[in-house]
Design a protein around this motif. Structure first.
Motif, PDB file in Angstrom:
ATOM      1  N   THR A  51       0.832  -1.208   0.000  1.00  0.00           N
ATOM      2  CA  THR A  51       0.000   0.000   0.000  1.00  0.00           C
ATOM      3  C   THR A  51       0.861   1.251   0.000  1.00  0.00           C
ATOM      4  O   THR A  51       0.586   2.210  -0.727  1.00  0.00           O
ATOM      5  CB  THR A  51      -0.916  -0.003   1.240  1.00  0.00           C
ATOM      6  N   GLU A  81     -11.105  -0.511   1.327  1.00  0.00           N
ATOM      7  CA  GLU A  81     -11.535  -0.800  -0.046  1.00  0.00           C
ATOM      8  C   GLU A  81     -10.417  -0.557  -1.062  1.00  0.00           C
ATOM      9  O   GLU A  81     -10.340  -1.211  -2.087  1.00  0.00           O
ATOM     10  CB  GLU A  81     -12.762   0.053  -0.394  1.00  0.00           C
ATOM     11  N   ILE A  82      -9.520   0.373  -0.775  1.00  0.00           N
ATOM     12  CA  ILE A  82      -8.368   0.612  -1.649  1.00  0.00           C
ATOM     13  C   ILE A  82      -7.517  -0.649  -1.747  1.00  0.00           C
ATOM     14  O   ILE A  82      -6.966  -0.963  -2.794  1.00  0.00           O
ATOM     15  CB  ILE A  82      -7.507   1.795  -1.127  1.00  0.00           C
ATOM     16  N   VAL A  85      -8.863  -2.758  -4.384  1.00  0.00           N
ATOM     17  CA  VAL A  85      -8.511  -2.206  -5.703  1.00  0.00           C
ATOM     18  C   VAL A  85      -7.066  -2.559  -6.049  1.00  0.00           C
ATOM     19  O   VAL A  85      -6.768  -2.984  -7.171  1.00  0.00           O
ATOM     20  CB  VAL A  85      -8.725  -0.672  -5.727  1.00  0.00           C
TER      21      VAL A  85
END
Length: 139
Positions: A51, A81-82, A85
């Protein structure tokens, strides 16, 4: 004017989840060594690293490579939620390059389209539209 220089050496940013040594080894690793290095990082720390790297424009692709070594659930736990993705993007198939037109198709000009010549190419003679070449004086 005197400038102050740090004497302790480079340090990773505050939000970087791993030490500078680990970050450097991940950054320098080739495609064969990277999985071995990532295996040594605990799963949640690895998801945090993915991340972190994904969010840096110059290390975005490396973040996706690290994310491929992470579970979707770990990425979601770390980034919400990222994380989902990031996981999805990391597992996309690479896109195929656009097909190139055959040479015989590239050279043709369509009706109504003008040909473009390169600078320095010999000029073609001007086309006469008829009439005389008399010079008129409008004074």
């Amino acid at each position: 004017m005197t400038q102050a220089h740090p004497t302790s050496g480079a340090e990773p940013e505050v939000d970087c989840p791993v030490s500078l040594e680990v970050l450097g080894s991940v950054y320098r690793a080739d495609e064969f060594d990277l999985p071995l290095i990532l295996e040594q990082i605990p799963p949640l720390k690895r998801a945090q690293l993915a991340t972190y790297l994904y969010g840096k424009s110059h290390m975005h692709k490396l973040g996706l490579k690290v994310a491929r070594a992470c579970d979707r659930e770990d990425l979601i736990r770390v980034a919400g939620e990222i994380g989902s993705v990031i996981h999805g993007q990391a597992h996309l198939k690479p896109s195929k390059p656009a097909p190139t037109a055959a040479p015989e198709l590239r050279a043709k000009t369509l009706p109504g389209q003008k040909k473009v010549s390169l600078a320095g190419a010999p000029a073609k003679p001007a086309i006469s539209l008829g009439g005389s070449a008399k010079v008129r004086n409008f004074d």
